[in-house]
Design an enzyme around this catalytic site. Structure first.
Site, PDB file in Angstrom:
ATOM      1  N   HIS A 112       0.821  -1.211   0.000  1.00  0.00           N
ATOM      2  CA  HIS A 112       0.000   0.000   0.000  1.00  0.00           C
ATOM      3  C   HIS A 112       0.862   1.270   0.000  1.00  0.00           C
ATOM      4  CE1 HIS A 112      -3.101  -2.880   1.226  1.00  0.00           C
ATOM      5  NE2 HIS A 112      -3.997  -1.969   0.889  1.00  0.00           N
ATOM      6  N   GLY A 113       2.177   1.125   0.136  1.00  0.00           N
ATOM      7  CA  GLY A 113       3.090   2.263   0.134  1.00  0.00           C
ATOM      8  C   GLY A 113       2.982   3.145  -1.103  1.00  0.00           C
TER       9      GLY A 113
END
Length: 182
Positions: A112-113
């Site tokens: 999700h970075g």
């Protein structure tokens, strides 16, 4: 060209980071001799998650607002859901990510970075990957989304999930060692 053993890498995270996506690259890089520091909004210990369960904690070395890209060779942005979601609203974090990117230094985001790369407007026209649920966000932000363990486009490295920590970190080492700006 810089060697990984001479490099300084900054990880930016807050509560809710995926444990293996911070500790995995951190431990691999440190084992190769890199100096790795952690920046967070403040200096209190931050809590990992292992999927949705609580994981280990770690104490940041520096506040995000005090970190400078000039002091580091690369930036790592772990995933987890809460971590990048919270950091997207942190103006100093987004400014720091842009600072690394504008300096041509490797910016590596996993799972999700890459949400943070969307917020920093760094995916437009780039080939990237990420967790399946954020791929529409990446595409809507102008990225060409692929499904690969580690995807490099210029100085931007992205990866899909915790299972990809090893190829993600290996690709980061390659980027650092080939980076003219480091």
């Amino acid at each position: 060209m810089p060697k990984i053993r001479d490099s300084r890498v900054l990880i930016v995270a807050t509560d809710g980071f995926e444990e293996s996506e911070l500790f995995g690259p951190r431990e691999m890089l440190m084992a190769m001799g890199a100096q790795v520091m952690l920046a967070s909004p403040d200096l209190r210990p931050i809590q990992a998650t292992v999927h949705d369960d609580p994981g280990r904690t770690i104490r940041p070395d520096v506040r995000i607002e005090d970190a400078r890209s000039a002091d580091f060779d690369a930036l790592v942005l772990p995933g987890g859901v809460r971590n990048p979601d919270a950091l997207r609203m942190n103006k100093p974090a987004i400014a720091l990510i842009r600072e690394f990117a504008q300096a041509g230094k490797p910016v590596a985001a996993i799972c999700h970075g890459p949400w943070l790369l969307v917020e920093a407007d760094l995916v437009r026209g780039r080939k990237v990957t990420g967790w399946p649920s954020i791929r529409t966000d990446l595409s809507n932000a102008g990225a060409k989304v692929v499904d690969e363990p580690a995807t490099i486009d210029g100085n931007i490295l992205t990866s899909r999930n915790p299972d990809d920590v090893k190829p993600f970190t290996e690709a980061l080492v390659e980027l650092i060692e080939s980076s003219a700006s480091a």
